[in-house]
Design an enzyme around this catalytic site. Structure first.
Site, short mmCIF file in Angstrom:
data_model
loop_
_atom_site.label_atom_id
_atom_site.label_comp_id
_atom_site.label_asym_id
_atom_site.label_seq_id
_atom_site.Cartn_x
_atom_site.Cartn_y
_atom_site.Cartn_z
CD GLU A 282 39.44 62.57 60.28
OE1 GLU A 282 40.47 62.68 60.94
OE2 GLU A 282 38.56 61.72 60.57
CG ASP A 324 51.29 39.33 19.91
OD1 ASP A 324 51.40 38.09 19.80
OD2 ASP A 324 51.38 40.11 18.94
CG ASP A 584 53.30 47.14 21.26
OD1 ASP A 584 52.55 46.38 20.61
OD2 ASP A 584 54.54 47.03 21.24
CG ASP A 588 47.18 45.53 20.82
OD1 ASP A 588 46.57 44.46 20.67
OD2 ASP A 588 48.38 45.68 20.56
CG ASN A 652 40.12 54.25 71.59
OD1 ASN A 652 40.01 53.32 72.38
ND2 ASN A 652 41.27 54.72 71.18
CG ASN A 677 40.41 62.12 64.65
OD1 ASN A 677 40.53 60.92 64.44
ND2 ASN A 677 39.96 62.96 63.73
CG ASP A 681 44.08 60.94 61.74
OD1 ASP A 681 43.93 59.71 61.69
OD2 ASP A 681 43.14 61.76 61.71
#
Length: 835
Positions: A282, A324, A584, A588, A652, A677, A681
């Site tokens: 999540e 180029d 540039d 292009d 787990n 959890n 995290d």
């Protein structure tokens, strides 16, 4: 019959827009901008933040769990419901804060390269962001500018516009103000359309329509709407859905079995949903955005500004870079070496006419014309400009008409072959000679000059006194005057940079409009192989089936036209390469859009910067190389979270699901699963700041789902096997009861996940690669909190109880033993499988 709105006169438009030629008042412009944003339903900043917060809970598994929490509260289980809801809320806040900070950081970066428009406000010309232009604004336009809305011309001088984005027309279209009313023969000759760009000339225009009301807006809301997700984005999305499918399948199975075993229905639903939330990645979106935005901030410090976050990974995956040579391999400061007649002798007339052509042209400022305007011993006094046909990338010529003492001269310069094709004579002193007699000599001279490293332009003229208004059809029967030799020396140290690119697994391909001989010379001067060159003329005769192979085998492309650049990019991509294109210029934009990563520079024209994914603040390969390395670092840090999710976390949860069928109680309560959890995290959120081993940055990094699947299977199975050994120790050796089992297993699981994070984050031995301080200290903090929780006053609310010292030491020992096994298996895995 209803009249087309574009047939209105200028005064009618001014009246309907409640505007004036002197522009809008700032207060009125602000009011119109607010009204437009409200009409287009652009979210204010505070609403975006609220939306981002609630987006943290859009995962269907989280929503199902929230419904279950509400159901439990209705049935009277207020304490457990409040605890579960609190953990969900904290997890959401954690994800929201990371994404919100990342979003703000990226918006600030984009402001650095946002296109500007020049408008008149309160009677003064000011520069504002292009997206703040409103109906009724008076805008000023010059070569290279993007047109900010559908506009009505008020004033124009030699204005030519590229409308290919709207009409597909290759040639620039001349625009002018009608003498009176509207032009009935060409009713839209005085209209400028959003999405197009100015090729040459200057103008002032009244903005009549903006945003979704423009012609372009009717076709598509914005440029982003047609963009396809990158391979990285598709891979992440597919991976997420794969895990969610496995999670749902496992959770539904566990729910059915627990109910069949006679467990309480509400408790079984809670357990199954908590298990599903624990298995699902999540926080993957938050981790991804945080990692990418952190990479973008580091890249900004290297003068690389990211406009699209997903392009960072593609930048790290580049194995072919097309560019180029001007300004990247060379200094970009063009010098005029010589102005010669067709026989190779210095010519004052060639010098004077070249200066006049450059001085009076009104296209985008470029180094060539800048150098020609500053030629010594030239004079523009007494000359005036009458007309112009701007340069385009099909004709490859630019013509101007100048007047002196009643005489009109049309002067044309451009690529040598393109100038020769409109000539029939060659000036030879006071006389002229038929061009066919000396064409071969001229071409041989061009080859000789090109082989010495000079860019060669041709110059021609003719007398058009009495008929000075021209178009491109008038470029015929001209007199060839001579050569302009230009020199742009290679950058100092560019050979070293190219060696570093090659060592980084990036192959450079030069795609240039210059002649073949000049391109060869530049390549040889900087150490590139010049054994094979494909020219634009040769490309015209190569089919789409054969081009990918030939393009992959060739590193030098000369005399290439703009549409051929795009074709080459697509051919290289078809061969399996991840292609970056650095450009540039006005021409292009198509190639920038076609490339996997379009790269422009801050000094480039607006149309190029708009088409690019990444903008360099310095046009330098050193800067780009740093960006490529950062792209790889960002990808590898994102991969770390995926590896962790598919090993310790997934293993787990899978183990919990299985053992719940073998013992008469739940191995972990739903609130304990969610707390596990949440705690695991916290350190994972700091992966974005983690270091990456230098050896893993040496080669391009592409999304590799097979590697992830192999890792998921090997480490997931290993984790589960070790988990069942732990269960056996708890049940058969220590013979623990329900709450002790849950407490011991909770502690062992959290410690294991933190240790696995520190082990899997590197392909080296864990003790030979130092993690970032934030990652290390948050990991240690989580372990300390986990060890302390059973002994805190509120432990019973979570179903925990203090463990005997021997059992606690045993759980820590088992976690350390598992870490040693994981380190051993990791070494074997990465010996044969490379990131």
């Amino acid at each position: 019959m209803r009249r087309d709105t574009w047939q209105r006169s200028t005064d009618e438009w001014l009246q309907s827009l409640r505007a004036a030629r002197t522009g809008l008042a700032q207060a009125e412009a602000d009011r119109r901008l607010r009204a437009r944003l409200q009409k287009e339903k652009v979210m204010p900043e505070w609403w975006r933040a609220v939306s981002l917060f609630f987006r943290q809970f859009k995962n269907p598994l989280v929503l199902l769990l929230a419904v279950a929490v509400a159901l439990a509260a209705v049935l009277g289980d207020f304490t457990n419901s409040a605890i579960v809801f609190g953990i969900l809320l904290l997890t959401g806040i954690l994800g929201f804060w990371q994404e919100y900070k990342a979003d703000r950081a990226v918006k600030k970066l984009r402001e650095l390269v946002k296109s500007q428009s020049r408008v008149r406000r309160d009677g003064t010309w000011v520069d504002i962001p292009q997206n703040e232009v409103v109906e009724g604004d008076c805008v000023q336009l010059t070569a290279g500018d993007m047109i900010p809305g559908d506009c009505l011309l008020l004033e124009a001088k030699d204005l030519h516009v590229n409308e290919a984005a709207l009409t597909g027309e290759s040639f620039p279209v001349e625009k002018e103000v009608p003498l009176s009313g509207t032009d009935k023969e060409q009713p839209k000759r005085h209209i400028l359309f959003q999405g197009c760009n100015v090729v040459s000339g200057t103008a002032e225009a009244l903005v009549a329509k903006v945003g979704k009301d423009t012609e372009l807006g009717k076709i598509t809301h914005d440029l982003q709407s047609s963009e396809q997700p990158t391979a990285f984005e598709r891979g992440i999305s597919d991976f997420g859905f794969l895990l969610i499918r496995l999670t749902l399948l496992l959770a539904i199975g566990i729910l059915i079995f627990n109910i069949l075993l006679g467990r309480p229905a509400v408790e079984s639903i809670f357990f199954a949903l908590a298990l599903a939330v624990g298995m699902a990645p999540e926080l993957l979106p938050a981790i991804m955005v945080t990692t990418l935005s952190s990479g973008a901030l580091r890249m900004a410090q290297q003068k690389v500004v990211v406009k699209k976050l997903a392009a960072i990974q593609n930048l790290g995956a580049i194995d072919v870079l097309c560019s180029d040579k001007t300004g990247t391999l060379t200094e970009g400061s063009v010098k005029v070496h010589a102005t010669l007649d067709w026989q190779g002798r210095p010519s004052e007339k060639v010098r004077q006419y070249a200066c006049l052509n450059a001085f009076f042209e009104s296209g985008f400022n470029n180094p060539i014309d800048l150098a020609l305007r500053n030629l010594p011993d030239t004079n523009t006094q007494g000359f005036s400009k009458v007309d112009e046909v701007p340069y385009d990338f099909i004709r490859k010529r630019l013509s101007v008409v100048v007047e002196e003492n009643g005489k009109h001269w049309m002067i044309t310069k451009g690529a040598l072959n393109n100038v020769l094709e409109v000539c029939h004579l060659v000036e030879k002193g006071e006389q002229s000679e038929p061009l066919p007699n000396v064409r071969d000599s001229i071409l041989q001279a061009c080859e000789h000059y090109g082989s010495e490293g000079f860019r060669v332009l041709g110059l021609a003229y003719k007398d058009i006194t009495g008929d000075p208004v021209i178009n491109r059809d008038d470029e015929t029967e001209m007199i060839f005057l001579g050569f302009i030799l230009l020199f742009d020396p290679p950058k100092a140290g560019v050979e070293k940079t190219l060696d570093e690119l090659e060592r980084a697994g990036v192959r450079l391909k030069i795609i240039s409009g210059d002649n073949e001989y000049s391109v060869r010379h530049t390549a040889e001067a900087i150490g590139l192989s010049a054994s094979k060159v494909l020219t634009g003329k040769q490309l015209q005769h190569i089919g789409d089936d054969a081009l990918p192979t030939l393009a992959a085998q060739t590193d030098l492309f000369a005399e290439v036209e703009p549409h051929q650049k795009e074709r080459l990019i697509r051919a290289l991509s078809a061969k399996g390469s991840v292609v970056g294109y650095l450009g540039d210029g006005i021409n292009d934009a198509p190639a920038l859009k076609a490339a996997d990563v379009g790269i422009s520079v801050d000094s480039g024209v607006d149309v190029a910067k708009e088409a690019a994914d990444i903008v360099l603040l310095d046009k330098d390969f050193d800067v780009l190389l740093q960006g490529i390395v950062e792209g790889r670092r960002t990808y590898l840090n994102t991969l770390k979270y995926i590896f962790i999710t598919t090993s310790a976390n997934f293993g787990n949860m899978f183990s919990l699901a299985g053992v719940s069928l073998l013992i008469p109680y739940l191995p972990l309560l739903p609130k304990q699963i969610l707390l596990l959890n949440f705690l695991s995290d916290i350190p994972a959120l700091f992966i974005a700041s983690d270091k990456v081993d230098e050896e893993n940055l040496q080669q391009p990094k592409k999304w590799n789902v097979k590697l992830i699947r192999r890792f998921m299977f090997l480490f997931g199975v290993q984790s589960s096997v070790f988990d069942y050994l732990t269960f056996a120790v708890l049940l058969l050796v220590f013979k623990v009861q329900e709450s002790v089992f849950q407490t011991a297993w909770f502690i062992e699981s959290v410690i294991t996940e933190v240790l696995i994070l520190l082990i899997i984050r590197t392909t080296r031995r864990a003790w030979r690669s130092r993690p970032s301080p934030w990652l290390l200290w948050t990991g240690l903090l989580v372990v300390a909190v986990t060890l302390a929780i059973p002994y805190l006053p509120f432990a019973s609310l979570f179903g925990f109880q203090p463990l005997p010292p021997g059992l606690l030491a045993g759980m820590v020992g088992i976690a350390l033993a598992y870490a040693l096994l994981a380190e051993f298996v990791k070494g074997k895995f990465f010996r044969y499988a490379h990131l």
